[in-house]
Design an enzyme around this catalytic site. Structure first.
Site, mmCIF file in Angstrom:
data_model
loop_
_atom_site.group_PDB
_atom_site.id
_atom_site.type_symbol
_atom_site.label_atom_id
_atom_site.label_comp_id
_atom_site.label_asym_id
_atom_site.label_seq_id
_atom_site.Cartn_x
_atom_site.Cartn_y
_atom_site.Cartn_z
ATOM 1 N N ARG A 38 -31.733 46.385 -1.897
ATOM 2 C CA ARG A 38 -31.575 46.081 -3.334
ATOM 3 C C ARG A 38 -30.016 45.919 -3.506
ATOM 4 N NH1 ARG A 38 -34.121 51.292 -6.391
ATOM 5 N NH2 ARG A 38 -32.114 50.992 -7.719
ATOM 6 N N ARG A 44 -33.708 57.543 -19.584
ATOM 7 C CA ARG A 44 -32.338 57.658 -19.111
ATOM 8 C C ARG A 44 -31.287 58.103 -19.819
ATOM 9 N NH1 ARG A 44 -33.350 54.414 -14.128
ATOM 10 N NH2 ARG A 44 -31.608 54.178 -12.827
ATOM 11 N N LYS A 86 -37.572 60.647 -6.722
ATOM 12 C CA LYS A 86 -38.566 60.475 -7.953
ATOM 13 C C LYS A 86 -39.797 59.363 -7.439
ATOM 14 C CE LYS A 86 -35.441 58.861 -10.925
ATOM 15 N NZ LYS A 86 -34.172 58.767 -10.171
ATOM 16 N N ARG A 105 -23.906 54.644 -10.271
ATOM 17 C CA ARG A 105 -25.319 55.125 -10.662
ATOM 18 C C ARG A 105 -25.138 56.721 -10.982
ATOM 19 N NH1 ARG A 105 -28.641 52.415 -6.304
ATOM 20 N NH2 ARG A 105 -30.296 53.455 -6.961
ATOM 21 N N ARG A 138 -31.479 55.040 3.961
ATOM 22 C CA ARG A 138 -32.378 54.133 3.369
ATOM 23 C C ARG A 138 -32.026 52.608 3.714
ATOM 24 N NH1 ARG A 138 -34.050 54.879 -2.934
ATOM 25 N NH2 ARG A 138 -31.948 53.711 -3.400
HETATM 26 P P1 AMP Z 1 -33.764 52.640 -10.708
HETATM 27 O O1 AMP Z 1 -34.502 51.761 -9.748
HETATM 28 O O2 AMP Z 1 -34.490 53.378 -11.407
HETATM 29 O O3 AMP Z 1 -32.598 53.274 -9.798
HETATM 30 O O4 AMP Z 1 -33.008 51.623 -11.571
HETATM 31 C C1 AMP Z 1 -31.987 50.477 -11.104
HETATM 32 C C2 AMP Z 1 -31.335 50.017 -12.316
HETATM 33 O O5 AMP Z 1 -32.244 49.246 -13.252
HETATM 34 C C3 AMP Z 1 -30.647 51.039 -12.913
HETATM 35 O O6 AMP Z 1 -29.254 51.206 -12.325
HETATM 36 C C4 AMP Z 1 -30.308 50.535 -14.361
HETATM 37 O O7 AMP Z 1 -29.231 49.607 -14.300
HETATM 38 C C5 AMP Z 1 -31.478 49.700 -14.660
HETATM 39 N N1 AMP Z 1 -32.473 50.878 -15.215
HETATM 40 C C6 AMP Z 1 -33.556 51.319 -14.737
HETATM 41 N N2 AMP Z 1 -34.194 52.274 -15.750
HETATM 42 C C7 AMP Z 1 -33.261 52.159 -16.845
HETATM 43 C C8 AMP Z 1 -33.413 52.808 -17.900
HETATM 44 N N3 AMP Z 1 -34.525 53.787 -18.216
HETATM 45 N N4 AMP Z 1 -32.253 52.506 -18.989
HETATM 46 C C9 AMP Z 1 -31.412 51.844 -18.641
HETATM 47 N N5 AMP Z 1 -31.264 51.105 -17.702
HETATM 48 C C10 AMP Z 1 -32.214 51.484 -16.449
#
Ligand code: AMP
Length: 192
Positions: free
Chosen positions: A139, A88, A13, A150, A127
């Site tokens: 990360r 989400r 994404k 996740r 990655r």
């Molecule tokens: P990402 O970089 O999109 O994988 O997000 C990393 C982490 O941020 C996720 O595992 C969640 O803990 C938090 N996070 C990001 N976007 C959201 C969202 N829309 N709702 C809830 N938690 C989020």
């Protein structure tokens, strides 16, 4: 152009959103990036979100709805934006609908990247290895345990969004297992 990208962690994404930002001159709004910035700056939101994020769980809808609503009001979003990692959950999608309606805005499309989960775990491991080889830092949620958590969160809370957006007629699916250029070309076909 206002877009949402859907798909599990590691589906690409962020990569596709970045390519589209250059093409359309609109920003990519990644809630993950925004939350990581808040953690790095140790803001109140960052302090509340850190442990939840490190465990691979979702931050509360209330927090993310607020940061997205504020971000959409920024001048660089006037021509549109690409949401990456938000909504989400179905309640977040409903909150977004209300938010956009209040702001007099409409979504153009919801693009779902369809991928194979076993391949995602390999992608995540690659990655991490590439980042470390390049001397970068990974990360804190990029480890197999948090990644699997996740994926579970995705299956339970985010996958139902496909049905939600299929119902509104906005959902477009793309094969996310294809190479990056092919995926981009497919997305551009949808948006043309
Ligand atoms: P990402 O970089 O999109 O994988 O997000 C990393 C982490 O941020 C996720 O595992 C969640 O803990 C938090 N996070 C990001 N976007 C959201 C969202 N829309 N709702 C809830 N938690 C989020």
């Amino acid at each position: 152009m206002r877009l949402i990208f859907l798909g599990p962690p590691g589906a690409g994404k962020g990569t596709q959103a970045k390519l589209l930002t250059e093409r359309y001159g609109i920003p990519q709004l990644s809630t993950g990036d925004m939350l990581r910035a808040a953690v790095a700056q140790a803001t109140e939101v960052g302090k509340r979100a850190k442990a939840v994020m490190d465990a691979g769980q979702l931050v509360s809808d209330e927090i993310v709805n607020e940061i997205v609503s504020d971000r959409i009001d920024a001048p660089d979003c006037a021509k549109g934006f690409i949401l990456d990692g938000y909504p989400r959950t179905v309640p977040q999608a409903k909150a977004l609908d209300r938010m956009l309606e209040e702001k007099g805005l409409k979504l153009d499309a919801v693009i779902e990247l369809k991928v194979d989960e076993a391949a995602l775990v390999r992608r995540m491991e690659n990655r991490v290895a590439e980042t470390i080889a390049a001397g970068g830092s990974v990360r804190s949620d990029d480890n197999p345990e948090a990644f699997k958590r996740r994926l579970t969160e995705y299956r339970e809370k985010t996958a139902p969004l496909s049905e939600y957006y299929a119902g509104t007629g906005q959902l477009k699916a793309v094969d996310g297992m294809a190479d990056v250029d092919t995926v981009t070309a497919e997305i551009e076909k949808i948006l043309a």
